[in-house]
Every structure is written in structure tokens, then in C-alpha cells.
Enzyme design. Structure first.
Site, PDB file in Angstrom:
ATOM      1  N   GLY A   1       0.820  -1.215   0.000  1.00  0.00           N
ATOM      2  CA  GLY A   1       0.000   0.000   0.000  1.00  0.00           C
ATOM      3  C   GLY A   1       0.849   1.257   0.000  1.00  0.00           C
ATOM      4  O   GLY A   1       2.085   1.209   0.103  1.00  0.00           O
ATOM      5  N   ASP A   2       0.167   2.399  -0.175  1.00  0.00           N
ATOM      6  CA  ASP A   2       0.806   3.725  -0.144  1.00  0.00           C
ATOM      7  C   ASP A   2       1.893   3.894  -1.208  1.00  0.00           C
ATOM      8  O   ASP A   2       2.860   4.633  -1.013  1.00  0.00           O
ATOM      9  CB  ASP A   2       1.409   4.007   1.252  1.00  0.00           C
ATOM     10  CG  ASP A   2       0.361   3.972   2.336  1.00  0.00           C
ATOM     11  OD1 ASP A   2      -0.794   4.325   2.044  1.00  0.00           O
ATOM     12  OD2 ASP A   2       0.699   3.590   3.469  1.00  0.00           O
TER      13      ASP A   2
ATOM     14  N   LYS B   1      -0.736   5.605  -5.480  1.00  0.00           N
ATOM     15  CA  LYS B   1      -1.832   5.334  -6.427  1.00  0.00           C
ATOM     16  C   LYS B   1      -2.647   6.589  -6.721  1.00  0.00           C
ATOM     17  O   LYS B   1      -2.984   6.866  -7.867  1.00  0.00           O
ATOM     18  CB  LYS B   1      -2.755   4.237  -5.854  1.00  0.00           C
ATOM     19  CG  LYS B   1      -2.047   2.899  -5.662  1.00  0.00           C
ATOM     20  CD  LYS B   1      -2.932   1.869  -4.975  1.00  0.00           C
ATOM     21  CE  LYS B   1      -3.203   2.168  -3.525  1.00  0.00           C
ATOM     22  NZ  LYS B   1      -2.060   2.040  -2.611  1.00  0.00           N
ATOM     23  N   GLY B   2      -2.968   7.346  -5.644  1.00  0.00           N
ATOM     24  CA  GLY B   2      -3.791   8.547  -5.822  1.00  0.00           C
ATOM     25  C   GLY B   2      -3.153   9.514  -6.798  1.00  0.00           C
ATOM     26  O   GLY B   2      -3.814  10.029  -7.712  1.00  0.00           O
ATOM     27  N   LYS B   3      -1.865   9.751  -6.640  1.00  0.00           N
ATOM     28  CA  LYS B   3      -1.172  10.692  -7.526  1.00  0.00           C
ATOM     29  C   LYS B   3      -1.278  10.240  -8.983  1.00  0.00           C
ATOM     30  O   LYS B   3      -1.597  11.031  -9.873  1.00  0.00           O
ATOM     31  CB  LYS B   3       0.308  10.806  -7.130  1.00  0.00           C
ATOM     32  CG  LYS B   3       1.070  11.569  -8.197  1.00  0.00           C
ATOM     33  CD  LYS B   3       2.556  11.729  -8.044  1.00  0.00           C
ATOM     34  CE  LYS B   3       3.090  12.128  -9.426  1.00  0.00           C
ATOM     35  NZ  LYS B   3       4.407  12.695  -9.449  1.00  0.00           N
TER      36      LYS B   3
ATOM     37  N   ALA C   1      -8.041   3.286   3.152  1.00  0.00           N
ATOM     38  CA  ALA C   1      -7.175   3.898   2.146  1.00  0.00           C
ATOM     39  C   ALA C   1      -6.951   5.377   2.450  1.00  0.00           C
ATOM     40  O   ALA C   1      -7.802   6.040   3.041  1.00  0.00           O
ATOM     41  CB  ALA C   1      -7.812   3.755   0.766  1.00  0.00           C
ATOM     42  N   GLY C   2      -5.805   5.877   2.043  1.00  0.00           N
ATOM     43  CA  GLY C   2      -5.526   7.310   2.072  1.00  0.00           C
ATOM     44  C   GLY C   2      -4.728   7.617   0.829  1.00  0.00           C
ATOM     45  O   GLY C   2      -3.564   7.224   0.735  1.00  0.00           O
ATOM     46  N   HIS C   3      -5.357   8.216  -0.151  1.00  0.00           N
ATOM     47  CA  HIS C   3      -4.704   8.469  -1.433  1.00  0.00           C
ATOM     48  C   HIS C   3      -4.422   9.962  -1.577  1.00  0.00           C
ATOM     49  O   HIS C   3      -5.346  10.775  -1.609  1.00  0.00           O
ATOM     50  CB  HIS C   3      -5.583   7.959  -2.585  1.00  0.00           C
ATOM     51  CG  HIS C   3      -5.751   6.465  -2.586  1.00  0.00           C
ATOM     52  ND1 HIS C   3      -6.469   5.788  -3.526  1.00  0.00           N
ATOM     53  CD2 HIS C   3      -5.251   5.520  -1.752  1.00  0.00           C
ATOM     54  CE1 HIS C   3      -6.421   4.496  -3.266  1.00  0.00           C
ATOM     55  NE2 HIS C   3      -5.687   4.309  -2.186  1.00  0.00           N
ATOM     56  N   THR C   4      -3.140  10.287  -1.669  1.00  0.00           N
ATOM     57  CA  THR C   4      -2.729  11.695  -1.667  1.00  0.00           C
ATOM     58  C   THR C   4      -2.534  12.214  -3.088  1.00  0.00           C
ATOM     59  O   THR C   4      -1.911  11.549  -3.918  1.00  0.00           O
ATOM     60  CB  THR C   4      -1.398  11.851  -0.898  1.00  0.00           C
ATOM     61  OG1 THR C   4      -1.482  11.103   0.316  1.00  0.00           O
ATOM     62  CG2 THR C   4      -1.092  13.304  -0.601  1.00  0.00           C
TER      63      THR C   4
ATOM     64  N   ARG D   1     -23.204 -13.087   5.066  1.00  0.00           N
ATOM     65  CA  ARG D   1     -24.571 -12.756   4.636  1.00  0.00           C
ATOM     66  C   ARG D   1     -25.387 -12.050   5.712  1.00  0.00           C
ATOM     67  O   ARG D   1     -26.584 -12.261   5.848  1.00  0.00           O
ATOM     68  CB  ARG D   1     -25.279 -14.027   4.126  1.00  0.00           C
ATOM     69  CG  ARG D   1     -24.564 -14.598   2.930  1.00  0.00           C
ATOM     70  CD  ARG D   1     -24.814 -16.047   2.731  1.00  0.00           C
ATOM     71  NE  ARG D   1     -24.246 -16.843   3.794  1.00  0.00           N
ATOM     72  CZ  ARG D   1     -24.193 -18.156   3.779  1.00  0.00           C
ATOM     73  NH1 ARG D   1     -24.679 -18.830   2.764  1.00  0.00           N
ATOM     74  NH2 ARG D   1     -23.671 -18.824   4.774  1.00  0.00           N
TER      75      ARG D   1
ATOM     76  N   GLN E   1      -5.043  -0.179  -1.106  1.00  0.00           N
ATOM     77  CA  GLN E   1      -4.068  -1.061  -0.457  1.00  0.00           C
ATOM     78  C   GLN E   1      -3.051  -1.569  -1.503  1.00  0.00           C
ATOM     79  O   GLN E   1      -2.767  -0.849  -2.438  1.00  0.00           O
ATOM     80  CB  GLN E   1      -4.759  -2.225   0.284  1.00  0.00           C
ATOM     81  CG  GLN E   1      -5.527  -1.772   1.520  1.00  0.00           C
ATOM     82  CD  GLN E   1      -6.878  -1.157   1.216  1.00  0.00           C
ATOM     83  OE1 GLN E   1      -7.707  -1.764   0.549  1.00  0.00           O
ATOM     84  NE2 GLN E   1      -7.131   0.040   1.694  1.00  0.00           N
TER      85      GLN E   1
ATOM     86  N   VAL F   1      -3.570   8.928   6.503  1.00  0.00           N
ATOM     87  CA  VAL F   1      -4.789   9.066   7.295  1.00  0.00           C
ATOM     88  C   VAL F   1      -4.495   8.953   8.789  1.00  0.00           C
ATOM     89  O   VAL F   1      -4.875   9.794   9.585  1.00  0.00           O
ATOM     90  CB  VAL F   1      -5.823   7.978   6.896  1.00  0.00           C
ATOM     91  CG1 VAL F   1      -7.002   7.985   7.842  1.00  0.00           C
ATOM     92  CG2 VAL F   1      -6.285   8.200   5.468  1.00  0.00           C
TER      93      VAL F   1
END
Ligand code: GDP
Ligand code: IMO
Ligand code: MG
Length: 423
Positions: free
Chosen positions: A12-13, A16-18, A39-42, A143, A221, A297
Site C-alpha cells: 500500500g501507499d 496510487k492517488g497521484k 485507504a488514504g490516497h494523496t 450474509r 491497499q 490518514v
């Protein structure tokens, strides 16, 4: 049309966001398919920094359609806070954001259960983000879940039943908690959610593709946190891999086009669990300091180490990666030498594959390459790359068998260099 998928190959990290933001102009639709506010996408552009948790990273660019797919788990309270902050900063999203009715809701009691299960694990705790991810996916699979679409029909009854079940578990665990504030914010979030387009996103996305629209799927992730193939049990509770885009959006496998695999020039991990190339010395501290390796985050310190090519090769295989993207190259700008794990020693024996269990007895075997000792942050094209940096890229491409198409040299949207552009 096919969909392209962008996903993390490490823990993760990766950035991806960029990159989703950088690639968005080429697409009509951006869709999240799994994970949630863990998630925390910068993203950084025009001197502003944004961190997205549940909202796709295509939200800043014009009238693109952004979809939160059925595979995502959504916390209405956190979603409301995130969406309102975006609107307040001049980024309207009500018309652009479509949310699957089949996405599962993270209840306030899921968050409490997350904390209670972690406490019960003691030293063996996973180090989750505490957002209720595991308990929500558990209810989905068993369920018992409550879905976004349920807020439109018979909601009180469904919520009360789930809450009562959770409260019984918490009582059995003898876990003390106070739900008042969490529940109040959550109920406000439910009302807020009703203003959005709540859709059957599997129909919508396939229709858009049939109309010739292009779609980018944004992973959360990373592959090493995948519930099936990651470093189990120190993983998240969803399929973070490419196949997750099929189940998390309702896409046939023949719809998958390019698979962008994204990795850092080194490696990080946040939370507990094995990390074969982790550095416990000043080199690790230096990578952490230069890379600002703190959770987007949670603010938690990320563990740092050299790149792990054994794990990366495994990720390339599991995802069918067709294009690689290397991030945070600039963080290594000042190092004399760069190391890369090319094999593991497992109980005294050298292996070149990712084994069943990396929790014990795995030591990295490291290759050493010369550093480039050049500030890369202002570079605009690959023609400016230092010789040693090109040697590092060539080495990685040879090891991984896939071309590195994009290199990132800083957090800003503009600090991104495409390679092999003539093809
Ligand atoms: P994600 O979860 O994969 O979207 O990644 P995060 O946003 O959690 O973490 C990546 C961090 O690295 C963020 O703070 C980004 O602003 C930053 N970042 C992204 N690309 C680069 C890069 O090429 N160089 C540097 N120095 N920072 C980067
Ligand atoms: P992005 O999308 C890094 C980690 C947690 C923990 C484990 C399980 O920003 O890359 P969970 O709350 O999912 O049950 O926690 O997974 N984790 C992440 N690590 N980046 C993330 O997301 C993560 N999401 C979860 O730290 O070890
Ligand atoms: Mg992140």
C-alpha cells in the site's frame, strides 16, 4: 472498450492517488472497486494537497464520472466529512459521483468490533486502521451485511438487527464502548448519502463501456495486503488484486485491458506483519525522513526497507501487470548505493519465489547498485536521467520482465515522467 486497472504491488501507499490523478485526463470514468476508508490516497497539484479515502481520485478533473463500486465498504460518516471538505474547497461532486447500491455499509459497531478484535489479539494484532474494514467484510461474506441500497428500504429494521448482533458479540468479549457520538455522526451520514446517485453500478459501467467510454479502475491497499495472496494474516480483508476489479465492479475478465502495477523505488509497510527487507538502521530512518513516510490518514510511521523483487515478481504474476510505474525515485537521490532484494534465504536455503509463509525465517539476499547522487525532482524527461538511474531501471525491468512506463520524481502532479513515449 476495456477497462485499465491501476493497483499497488507492495504493502500500500505506493502513490496510487497521484498517478490516478495524472492518468485521469485519458479516461471518461474512474472507479474504486475494493477497500474503504482504510485507504488514504494523496494528490498534489497547484500547491494544494488532498487526501482521499473513499472517493475516487478522478474527482478533481472536470466532468468525469466517478464510481464507488459494489466491492467497496463505505462509512457514511467518514464519507460525509470527506465529501463536504471537497465541496468546501471548490470541488463539487454530487453530480459526478455514483455509488453502488450493493456496496456494504460500515456500521459504527463495525468500528468498535475492529478495535475489540485487535485488543483480543494482543501481541498478534494486525495493526488495522481501525475503520471497521474486517468486521464489515466479515458480515458481507457471512450474509449479514447492510448495503447502501438498504437505506432506501426498511433501513431501521436492518440496522437494528445488525447492531443488536454486534452488541451481543461485544458483550461476550466484555468490551466497553460508547456508541453515542459515532452513531449520531453515522446517522447524519446516512441522510447525506441519500443526496447522491445511488446506482446499480455493474449495469452502469458495462453500459458506459459498450458506448465506447474509457474506464480506469483505482485499486486501494496493495497486493501484499490481499486477503488471499498477501502476507496472511497480516493483510486487509478484500481482494486488492486485479481480479478484485471484476468482482468489485461487475466486469467480465475479458474486459480487463492494461494492468498498471505501481511500486515505490524502495518499500514501506504500515501496521504489523512480516517485511523481509525492512531496515532497522539509519538507512531506514533516512528513507523514512526523506520520503515523509507517515500514514496519510492515521499519521502512523511507516516501516521502510529496500525494494523486494521476490515479492514484486509475485505481484506482477498475480495481477498480470502489463505496465509498471515507479514512484518516489527522488527519495533515493542522495544515496551512495541502492540495494534490491533478488532472492530470499529460507531456513538456510536460497529461494527465488515468494513462499507460503514469510512470517519466519526469511532473510533477504541483496544486490547492490550505485546510487545516482543527482537531484531528480525538477527533471522533465527521461533524456535527463543520470546513467546510474537508467541502470537501476534496466535492472528492475530485467528482473520483473515488464517495462517501467512512468517514473515519478516528486509528489506533485507535474513531477511525472513518461517513458517509451515513441511506441
Ligand atoms: P496511495 O495510498 O498509494 O495513494 O499513496 P499515499 O498517498 O498513501 O502515499 C504516497 C505519498 O508519497 C504521498 O504523501 C504522496 O504525496 C507522496 N508521493 C507520491 N509520489 C511521490 C514521488 O514521486 N516522490 C515523493 N517524494 N513523494 C511522492
Ligand atoms: P492505501 O490505499 C497501507 C494495512 C493496515 C494493516 C492492514 C489491515 O492508502 O494504500 P485494515 O484496516 O484494512 O483492516 O488493516 O492493512 N492497510 C494499509 N496500509 N495503505 C493502505 O491503503 C492500507 N489499508 C490498510 O495498516 O496493516
Ligand atoms: Mg495511502
Amino acid at each position: 472498450m476495456k477497462v485499465d486497472v491501476l493497483l499497488g504491488l507492495q504493502w500500500g501507499d505506493e502513490g496510487k492517488g497521484k498517478v490516478v490523478d495524472v492518468l485521469t485526463p485519458k479516461y471518461d470514468v474512474v472507479a474504486r472497486f475494493q477497500g474503504g476508508p482504510n485507504a488514504g490516497h494523496t494528490l498534489e497539484f497547484e500547491g494544494q494537497k488532498y487526501v482521499l479515502r473513499s472517493i475516487p481520485s478522478g474527482i478533481f478533473q472536470g466532468d468525469k464520472v466517478n464510481i464507488i463500486g459494489n466491492g467497496v465498504v463505505l462509512d457514511p460518516a467518514l464519507f460525509k466529512a470527506e465529501a463536504e471538505a471537497l465541496e468546501a474547497s471548490g470541488h463539487p461532486l454530487k453530480e459526478r459521483l455514483h455509488i453502488s447500491k450493493k456496496a456494504h455499509l460500515i456500521l459504527p459497531t463495525h468500528r468498535i468490533l475492529d478495535a475489540a478484535y485487535e485488543a483480543a489479539k494482543g501481541d498478534a494484532k494486525v495493526g488495522t486502521t481501525g475503520k471497521g474494514i474486517g468486521p464489515t467484510y466479515t458480515d458481507k461474506v457471512s450474509r449479514n451485511g447492510v448495503r447502501v441500497g438498504d437505506i432506501l428500504h426498511n433501513f431501521e429494521q436492518k440496522y437494528a438487527a445488525a447492531k443488536a448482533r454486534h452488541e451481543q458479540i461485544l458483550k461476550d468479549l466484555d468490551y466497553e464502548y460508547d456508541l453515542t457520538e459515532l452513531e449520531k455522526a453515522w446517522m447524519e451520514g446516512i441522510e447525506y448519502l441519500k443526496q447522491f446517485h445511488l446506482v446499480d453500478s455493474e449495469h452502469e459501467i458495462n453500459k458506459l463501456l459498450n458506448e465506447g467510454k474509457s474506464v480506469l479502475c483505482e485499486g486501494a491497499q496493495g497486493t501484499m495486503l490481499d486477503v488471499d495472496f498477501g502476507s496472511y494474516p497480516f493483510v486487509t480483508s478484500s481482494n486488492t488484486i486485479c481480479a478484485g476489479a471484476c468482482t468489485g465492479l461487475g466486469l467480465g475478465p475479458n474486459r480487463i485491458g492494461e494492468v498498471y502495477g505501481i511500486f515505490k523505488a524502495y518499500c514501506t509497510r504500515v501496521g504489523a506483519g512480516p517485511f523481509p527487507t525492512e531496515l532497522f538502521d539509519e538507512t531506514g530512518d533516512k528513507i523514512g525522513a526523506l520520503g515523509h513516510e507517515f500514514g496519510a490518514v492515521t499519521g502512523r510511521k511507516r516501516r521502510c526497507g529496500w525494494i523486494d523483487l521476490v515479492a514484486l515478481k509475485y505481484s506482477v504474476m498475480i495481477n498480470g501487470v502489463t505496465k509498471l510505474i515507479m514512484m518516489k525515485s527522488d527519495v533515493l537521490d542522495t544515496f551512495d548505493t541502492i540495494k534490491a532484494c533478488v532472492a530470499y534465504k529460507l531456513n538456510g536455503e536460497e529461494i527465488d519465489y515468494f513462499p507460503y509463509d514469510i512470517t519466519e525465517g526469511v532473510e533477504p539476499i541483496l544486490a547492490e547498485l550505485p546510487g545516482w547522487k543527482t537531484d531528480m525532482t525538477k527533471m522533465q524527461s527521461e533524456d535527463e536521467f543520470p546513467e546510474e538511474f537508467n541502470a537501476y531501471l534496466n535492472f528492475l525491468e530485467e528482473q520483473l520482465g515488464v517495462q517501467i512506463k512512468i517514473v515519478s520524481v516528486g509528489p506533485d502532479r507535474a513531477q511525472t515522467i513518461e517513458r517509451y513515449t515513441e511506441e
